[in-house]
Design a protein around this motif. Structure first.
Motif, PDB file in Angstrom:
ATOM      1  N   SER A 252       0.704  -1.380  -0.407  1.00 34.94           N
ATOM      2  CA  SER A 252       0.192  -0.034   0.056  1.00 34.94           C
ATOM      3  C   SER A 252       0.734   0.919  -0.110  1.00 34.94           C
ATOM      4  N   ASN A 253       0.696   2.329  -1.151  1.00 35.36           N
ATOM      5  CA  ASN A 253       1.055   3.366  -1.232  1.00 35.36           C
ATOM      6  C   ASN A 253       0.124   4.726   0.126  1.00 35.36           C
ATOM      7  N   LEU A 254      -0.668   4.453   0.740  1.00 37.92           N
ATOM      8  CA  LEU A 254      -1.347   4.927   1.399  1.00 37.92           C
ATOM      9  C   LEU A 254      -0.506   5.741   3.056  1.00 37.92           C
ATOM     10  N   SER A 255      -1.390   6.107   3.486  1.00 34.14           N
ATOM     11  CA  SER A 255      -0.604   6.236   4.588  1.00 34.14           C
ATOM     12  C   SER A 255      -2.105   6.080   6.067  1.00 34.14           C
ATOM     13  N   PRO A 256      -1.178   5.671   6.871  1.00 31.68           N
ATOM     14  CA  PRO A 256      -2.157   5.035   7.933  1.00 31.68           C
ATOM     15  C   PRO A 256      -3.494   6.408   8.255  1.00 31.68           C
ATOM     16  N   LEU A 257      -4.922   6.470   8.050  1.00 35.85           N
ATOM     17  CA  LEU A 257      -5.625   6.437   8.684  1.00 35.85           C
ATOM     18  C   LEU A 257      -6.766   6.001   9.264  1.00 35.85           C
ATOM     19  N   CYS A 258      -7.594   5.773  10.532  1.00 38.61           N
ATOM     20  CA  CYS A 258      -8.366   5.287  11.280  1.00 38.61           C
ATOM     21  C   CYS A 258      -9.673   6.108  11.628  1.00 38.61           C
ATOM     22  N   GLY A 259     -10.287   7.053  11.069  1.00 41.62           N
ATOM     23  CA  GLY A 259     -10.827   8.323  11.374  1.00 41.62           C
ATOM     24  C   GLY A 259     -10.906   9.317  11.281  1.00 41.62           C
ATOM     25  N   ASP A 260     -11.402   9.927  11.734  1.00 40.90           N
ATOM     26  CA  ASP A 260      -9.918  11.595  12.070  1.00 40.90           C
ATOM     27  C   ASP A 260      -9.242  11.671  12.574  1.00 40.90           C
ATOM     28  N   PRO A 261      -8.132  12.144  11.755  1.00 39.27           N
ATOM     29  CA  PRO A 261      -7.231  12.893  12.208  1.00 39.27           C
ATOM     30  C   PRO A 261      -7.206  13.326  13.604  1.00 39.27           C
ATOM     31  N   VAL A 262      -6.426  13.200  14.702  1.00 37.91           N
ATOM     32  CA  VAL A 262      -6.313  13.503  15.772  1.00 37.91           C
ATOM     33  C   VAL A 262      -6.147  15.490  16.238  1.00 37.91           C
ATOM     34  N   LYS A 263      -7.160  15.532  16.827  1.00 37.45           N
ATOM     35  CA  LYS A 263      -7.059  17.435  17.021  1.00 37.45           C
ATOM     36  C   LYS A 263      -5.591  17.709  17.752  1.00 37.45           C
ATOM     37  N   LYS A 264      -4.393  18.772  17.080  1.00 43.17           N
ATOM     38  CA  LYS A 264      -3.353  19.167  17.670  1.00 43.17           C
ATOM     39  C   LYS A 264      -3.570  19.518  18.170  1.00 43.17           C
ATOM     40  N   GLU A 265      -4.707  20.315  19.426  1.00 41.50           N
ATOM     41  CA  GLU A 265      -5.007  20.172  20.814  1.00 41.50           C
ATOM     42  C   GLU A 265      -4.463  19.033  21.361  1.00 41.50           C
ATOM     43  N   GLU A 266      -4.429  17.869  21.028  1.00 41.79           N
ATOM     44  CA  GLU A 266      -4.674  16.512  21.998  1.00 41.79           C
ATOM     45  C   GLU A 266      -2.596  16.470  21.427  1.00 41.79           C
ATOM     46  N   ILE A 267      -2.119  16.997  21.028  1.00 42.77           N
ATOM     47  CA  ILE A 267      -0.573  16.219  21.277  1.00 42.77           C
ATOM     48  C   ILE A 267       0.369  17.527  21.769  1.00 42.77           C
ATOM     49  N   PHE A 268       0.636  17.644  23.108  1.00 45.89           N
ATOM     50  CA  PHE A 268       2.011  18.540  23.557  1.00 45.89           C
ATOM     51  C   PHE A 268       3.075  17.899  23.190  1.00 45.89           C
ATOM     52  N   VAL A 269       3.820  18.765  22.491  1.00 48.93           N
ATOM     53  CA  VAL A 269       5.464  18.939  21.830  1.00 48.93           C
ATOM     54  C   VAL A 269       6.207  19.456  22.491  1.00 48.93           C
ATOM     55  N   ALA A 270       7.093  18.781  22.495  1.00 48.50           N
ATOM     56  CA  ALA A 270       8.633  18.851  23.632  1.00 48.50           C
ATOM     57  C   ALA A 270       9.044  19.175  22.579  1.00 48.50           C
ATOM     58  N   VAL A 271      10.218  20.798  22.849  1.00 44.29           N
ATOM     59  CA  VAL A 271      11.738  20.109  21.365  1.00 44.29           C
ATOM     60  C   VAL A 271      12.906  20.493  22.503  1.00 44.29           C
ATOM     61  N   LYS A 272      13.413  19.210  22.725  1.00 42.42           N
ATOM     62  CA  LYS A 272      15.062  19.660  23.256  1.00 42.42           C
ATOM     63  C   LYS A 272      16.368  20.331  22.744  1.00 42.42           C
ATOM     64  N   THR A 273      16.498  21.331  23.108  1.00 49.75           N
ATOM     65  CA  THR A 273      17.714  22.188  22.566  1.00 49.75           C
ATOM     66  C   THR A 273      18.654  22.127  23.404  1.00 49.75           C
ATOM     67  N   CYS A 274      19.757  23.036  23.465  1.00 51.58           N
ATOM     68  CA  CYS A 274      20.508  23.907  24.289  1.00 51.58           C
ATOM     69  C   CYS A 274      20.791  24.854  23.249  1.00 51.58           C
ATOM     70  N   LYS A 275      22.183  26.268  24.474  1.00 49.85           N
ATOM     71  CA  LYS A 275      21.981  27.613  23.853  1.00 49.85           C
ATOM     72  C   LYS A 275      22.729  27.630  22.869  1.00 49.85           C
ATOM     73  N   LYS A 276      23.440  27.129  23.005  1.00 44.83           N
ATOM     74  CA  LYS A 276      24.516  26.778  21.149  1.00 44.83           C
ATOM     75  C   LYS A 276      23.584  26.436  20.297  1.00 44.83           C
ATOM     76  N   PHE A 277      22.188  26.308  20.363  1.00 46.01           N
ATOM     77  CA  PHE A 277      21.932  25.818  19.134  1.00 46.01           C
ATOM     78  C   PHE A 277      20.317  26.948  18.938  1.00 46.01           C
ATOM     79  N   HIS A 278      20.545  27.347  19.789  1.00 46.31           N
ATOM     80  CA  HIS A 278      19.273  28.582  19.968  1.00 46.31           C
ATOM     81  C   HIS A 278      19.214  29.180  18.543  1.00 46.31           C
TER      82      HIS A 278
END
Length: 431
Positions: A187-213
């Motif tokens: 299959s060349n389709l991305s998995p989809l099992c209904g409505d996409p999860v709302k973006k408000e239900e995903i908390f995104v944490a980005v790890k960084t450090c001062k030298k890469f700001h």
């Protein structure tokens, strides 16, 4: 697995692997590569081969979504065999055969297969959940080969196994004209099992450090940050212009275990909104959040889900699997709560966070779930056949590339379940 290398990634997952008994034989193939020449000594037509001599092994996973996928694949195989007036073949789910964590790498299971099926079976056929099989065509192909000789033998000069390419075992899309000769398709389709999860239900944490700001964070802001509803940057230095949050964990060069566990503790606290999913990424991770929203529609956040690109450490010696951090690690809230409640923790702040998390989940008896749509490396680090039939979710590393150009080419399309045509052609021609 790679001899001498205990840290093994889940590589190209969609090729079929055949193991034949008398003695154990191995053949692998893809639709474009591999020799199409066959030694006449290796070929004969086994008109007596029937379905009872074939054992199908679906490379299933224990997560409920993947169990359902494997069940559909088994049902399709068995339905096809009903019209062949033969007893049905045995169809096994890989995840349910033993309790060994390393079974997904196949090699630890070979003694089991030899003892269980060596006397009465001629072929083992390993399938991904997404591999579609034309059973009649597959039988025609297998009947061409002498199962006593064809696939694996040791050369007299000690150079190792010889592989037999079979062009009818394809990684083409089922709808492709090139797949007309194929016994297997994908299959060349991305998995989809209904409505996409709302973006408000995903908390995104980005790890960084001062030298890469000033180097990496601007790339995130110019590419995928806009698709996040809830996102925080975690650093060793609080910078209000980004802004970043200092969790009190010093930056480390080798690993980020202390920082990741601090992120998880913050995630379940009152400091951030309560969501169903936590995504932890590096500052040089490139990711499509809309495609992740689609994928997560297939998973139940009430289950302890740890999702991403799976690697393994010491799987043949009682090791463990883990989700590699560069491609992005996705956790259900349930998984985070169980992990923190267990008391499992870093042995040092600079321990590799993804591997420690793998050890913790393994100790809890909670399997990690693999998705080939997450990538620990850059697009050019993967084979053409691996990428040209998938809708990728992430890539990792800015080394020697223009990360914004890579994002725009591979990840920018947003909510689509089909392979973006803008890179399908160029992938096939250039990679």
């Amino acid at each position: 697995m790679i001899p001498g290398n205990p840290d093994v990634g889940h590589t190209v997952a969609f090729y079929l692997i055949f193991l034949s008994f008398l003695p154990v034989n191995l053949a692998t193939s893809n639709s474009r590569q591999g020799s199409q020449k066959q030694n006449t000594e290796e070929v004969f037509y086994d008109s007596q081969l029937d379905l009872r001599e074939i054992v199908f092994v679906i490379q299933s996973q224990s997560n409920s979504y993947h169990v359902r996928q494997a069940e559909r694949r088994r049902e399709d195989l068995l339905q096809q065999t009903q019209s062949l007036t033969q007893p049905p073949p045995l169809v096994l789910f890989l995840h349910s055969l033993t309790d060994n964590e390393g079974d997904w790498s196949i090699l630890p299971l070979l003694p089991y297969f030899s003892l269980s099926f060596g006397k009465n079976s001629s072929w083992l056929v390993f399938l991904e959940e997404e591999t579609k099989v034309k059973v009649t065509k597959l039988l025609q192909i297998l009947r061409k080969f002498d199962r006593r000789k064809v696939a694996l033998y040791i050369w007299e000069n000690g150079q190792g196994p010889r592989l037999t390419g079979v062009p009818e075992l394809c990684t083409e899309s089922e709808a492709s004209q090139a797949a007309q000769h194929c016994a297997t398709t994908l299959s060349n389709l991305s998995p989809l099992c209904g409505d996409p999860v709302k973006k408000e239900e995903i908390f995104v944490a980005v790890k960084t450090c001062k030298k890469f700001h000033n180097e990496r964070v601007p790339v995130v802001k110019k590419t995928w940050e806009r698709d996040a509803s809830l996102l925080e940057y975690y650093s060793d230095h609080a910078d209000p212009t980004i802004p970043t949050i200092d969790l009190g964990v010093p930056n480390t060069e080798r690993g980020h275990c202390g920082k990741t566990f601090a992120i998880m503790k913050r995630y379940v606290s009152e400091a951030v909104p309560k969501t169903s999913w936590l995504l932890v990424v590096d500052d040089d991770t490139l990711i499509s959040l809309p495609r992740l929203q689609m994928l997560l529609s297939c998973y139940d956040p009430s289950e302890p889900v740890c999702l991403g690109e799976r690697y393994g450490y010491g799987l043949g010696q009682g090791g463990y699997s883990y989700i590699t951090g560069g491609g992005g690690m996705v956790f259900s809230r349930t998984a985070v709560m169980k992990l923190l409640a267990s008391g499992c923790k870093c042995y040092s702040d600079d321990a590799p966070d993804d591997m420690v998390l793998g050890m913790c989940f393994n100790a809890l008896g909670l399997p990690v779930t693999h998705s080939p749509l997450f990538h620990q490396a850059r697009p050019e680090d993967y084979s053409r056949e691996f990428l040209n039939h998938q809708v990728p979710i992430s890539f990792h590393k800015h080394w020697n590339i223009d990360p914004i150009a890579v994002f725009n080419r591979w990840l920018k399309d947003g909510l689509t379940s089909e392979i973006p045509q803008k890179f399908m052609k160029s992938t096939k021609e250039e990679l």
